[in-house]
Write an enzyme that holds these catalytic residues in place. Structure first.
Site, PDB file in Angstrom:
ATOM      1  N   ASP A  66     -77.287 -11.263  40.058  1.00 36.08           N
ATOM      2  CA  ASP A  66     -77.881 -11.824  38.837  1.00 36.08           C
ATOM      3  C   ASP A  66     -77.914 -13.345  38.856  1.00 36.08           C
ATOM      4  O   ASP A  66     -77.180 -14.012  39.597  1.00 36.08           O
ATOM      5  CB  ASP A  66     -77.138 -11.325  37.592  1.00 36.08           C
ATOM      6  CG  ASP A  66     -75.671 -11.749  37.575  1.00 36.08           C
ATOM      7  OD1 ASP A  66     -75.013 -11.645  38.630  1.00 36.08           O
ATOM      8  OD2 ASP A  66     -75.192 -12.196  36.520  1.00 36.08           O
ATOM      9  N   ASP A  88     -76.853 -20.308  43.549  1.00 38.52           N
ATOM     10  CA  ASP A  88     -75.917 -19.448  42.793  1.00 38.52           C
ATOM     11  C   ASP A  88     -76.560 -18.105  42.484  1.00 38.52           C
ATOM     12  O   ASP A  88     -77.167 -17.940  41.441  1.00 38.52           O
ATOM     13  CB  ASP A  88     -75.501 -20.182  41.508  1.00 38.52           C
ATOM     14  CG  ASP A  88     -74.516 -19.396  40.686  1.00 38.52           C
ATOM     15  OD1 ASP A  88     -73.889 -18.488  41.235  1.00 38.52           O
ATOM     16  OD2 ASP A  88     -74.384 -19.688  39.488  1.00 38.52           O
ATOM     17  N   GLU A 121     -72.468 -11.056  36.991  1.00 37.39           N
ATOM     18  CA  GLU A 121     -71.407 -12.037  37.226  1.00 37.39           C
ATOM     19  C   GLU A 121     -71.535 -13.188  36.238  1.00 37.39           C
ATOM     20  O   GLU A 121     -70.552 -13.719  35.744  1.00 37.39           O
ATOM     21  CB  GLU A 121     -71.483 -12.566  38.669  1.00 37.39           C
ATOM     22  CG  GLU A 121     -70.313 -13.460  39.071  1.00 37.39           C
ATOM     23  CD  GLU A 121     -70.492 -14.933  38.727  1.00 37.39           C
ATOM     24  OE1 GLU A 121     -69.492 -15.641  38.667  1.00 37.39           O
ATOM     25  OE2 GLU A 121     -71.637 -15.370  38.496  1.00 37.39           O
ATOM     26  N   GLU A 122     -72.777 -13.565  35.955  1.00 35.41           N
ATOM     27  CA  GLU A 122     -73.011 -14.724  35.086  1.00 35.41           C
ATOM     28  C   GLU A 122     -72.715 -14.429  33.617  1.00 35.41           C
ATOM     29  O   GLU A 122     -72.649 -15.338  32.806  1.00 35.41           O
ATOM     30  CB  GLU A 122     -74.464 -15.206  35.225  1.00 35.41           C
ATOM     31  CG  GLU A 122     -74.854 -15.660  36.627  1.00 35.41           C
ATOM     32  CD  GLU A 122     -74.209 -16.971  37.039  1.00 35.41           C
ATOM     33  OE1 GLU A 122     -73.464 -17.558  36.238  1.00 35.41           O
ATOM     34  OE2 GLU A 122     -74.454 -17.396  38.182  1.00 35.41           O
ATOM     35  N   HIS A 336     -77.543 -23.410  38.131  1.00 33.75           N
ATOM     36  CA  HIS A 336     -78.084 -23.359  36.768  1.00 33.75           C
ATOM     37  C   HIS A 336     -78.940 -24.582  36.420  1.00 33.75           C
ATOM     38  O   HIS A 336     -79.055 -24.937  35.255  1.00 33.75           O
ATOM     39  CB  HIS A 336     -76.963 -23.219  35.713  1.00 33.75           C
ATOM     40  CG  HIS A 336     -76.003 -22.085  35.994  1.00 33.75           C
ATOM     41  ND1 HIS A 336     -74.942 -21.796  35.175  1.00 33.75           N
ATOM     42  CD2 HIS A 336     -75.956 -21.164  36.985  1.00 33.75           C
ATOM     43  CE1 HIS A 336     -74.275 -20.754  35.676  1.00 33.75           C
ATOM     44  NE2 HIS A 336     -74.879 -20.363  36.775  1.00 33.75           N
TER      45      HIS A 336
HETATM   46 ZN   LIG Z   1     -72.426 -17.390  40.800  1.00 33.91          ZN
END
Ligand SMILES: [Zn+2]
Length: 371
Positions: A66, A88, A121-122, A336
């Protein structure tokens, strides 16, 4: 090899997969990993688990599928690959898959490797929590998050999130001297909490410091009444030399003292989230194998990082006793952001480092067992 590696990552970046919406990317991964020789399954909540090789040790390579919400166009520019998750953490996930599959294809794999593409995970870490609940067994684990190709993240701080409410008797705001203001009281209490530990510059290091941050303070109705209710959220970070419970005890006693001195205020504290800190032993076989691999691929000694954030490593570290590190190509400052990209050369180096790590770790593990 290079072409396939870049294509796989480009494909993964092209599938938009914000937390909770990993269906498409997981279907894609199941097929792709099967083609590469993995025995693949998807568990009840959507994690993709691929197994390749056999024997000891079992090495868990855990990435996440994700990203945060917000897609970015996938493009290549100046040998950089742009897209949501480029750093990420789709580069790490792709690199882990390719490293394990390549070793198997070269008949060099002397271990069982589990590559997991976790969900959410996020958001909630639901993916890794589910994997732990299923009782997945491994001797070592690497979480694929950007540390930079030459660095190993060996520790993360823990966290303690508190919700604290204050209640008071209310009355008309034209006569505030008669009443206790729940907002003012909350802020007063917050300052006591903040001062429970010395300022960060007076503690050993930011990593070893207990820090507190007021992340929310609400209350009052904005009318002509003295606010009688307030709620604050405090985010406290816990260094590895302490446990969450030890820090909570200190904060709780600060709150009790405040309560005793302010009998007209009703204070209530609840824990709404907590994570124990985690740090792997520097001399563990895993850190040694990964350091060796970095030196071999990059011609430079590895740098060990201790981070002030928390990660999925904390959750697995608390549940098991195995050595765990976080390692992956990419600059985490780009996480992000709208500029998220990976240097293709760094991604390719990351694949090599994972490969060499698996080889070295299998060797060290076997040696240590025969002693
Ligand atoms: Zn991550």
């Amino acid at each position: 090899m290079r072409d396939y590696s870049v294509r796989l990552l480009t494909d993964l970046l092209g599938i938009y997969s914000p937390s909770g919406k990993e269906e498409n990317i997981s279907n894609f991964l199941v097929k792709e990993m099967e083609t590469l020789g993995f025995r693949v399954r998807k568990d009840a909540i959507g994690n993709v688990i691929g197994e390749i090789g056999k024997g000891e040790p079992t090495i868990l390579l855990c990435g996440h599928m994700d990203t945060i919400v917000g897609n970015l166009p996938v493009r290549v520019e100046n040998n950089k690959l742009y897209g949501a998750g480029a750093v990420d953490a789709k580069s790490s996930l792709a690199a882990m898959i390719i490293a394990a599959a390549t070793l198997a294809r070269e008949s060099a794999l002397q271990a069982k490797v589990l590559v997991v593409g976790a969900v959410e995970e996020e958001a909630t870490s639901k993916g890794i929590k589910h994997i732990i609940k299923q009782g997945l067994q491994a001797d070592y684990a690497i979480f694929g998050e950007p540390s930079g190709v030459e660095n190993i993240t060996i520790g993360y701080k823990g966290s303690l999130h508190l919700k604290i409410t204050c209640k008071t008797e209310t009355g008309h705001s034209s006569t505030p001297w008669f009443y206790e203001n729940a907002l003012e009281k909350a802020f007063e209490l917050w300052q006591r909490i903040k001062n429970a530990y010395p300022p960060v510059e007076e503690q050993e290091s930011p990593y070893h410091a207990v820090t507190a941050c007021l992340v929310k303070l609400t209350g009052g109705k904005g009318n002509s009444k003295v606010p009688s209710e307030s709620e604050m959220r405090v985010d406290i970070r816990v260094p590895p030399q302490l446990t969450v419970a030890q820090v909570f005890n200190v904060i709780e006693s600060v709150i009790k003292q405040y309560q005793t001195a302010n009998l007209k205020v009703q204070v209530k504290v609840t824990i709404w989230d907590q994570n124990e800190p985690f740090e792997v032993a520097k001399n563990s076989l895993l850190v040694r194998a990964l350091s060796y691999a970095i030196r071999k691929v990059q011609n430079k000694p590895a740098t060990l990082l201790r981070k002030t954030g928390t990660g999925d490593m904390n959750i697995l570290g608390r549940a098991t006793n195995i050595p765990i590190v976080t390692y992956g190509p990419g600059d985490s400052h780009l996480d992000h952001t709208k500029d998220e990209h990976i240097l293709i050369s760094e991604y390719l180096a990351g694949i090599q480092v994972y490969k060499e790590t698996i080889l070295k770790l299998s060797e060290l593990h076997k040696k240590s067992g025969s002693q």
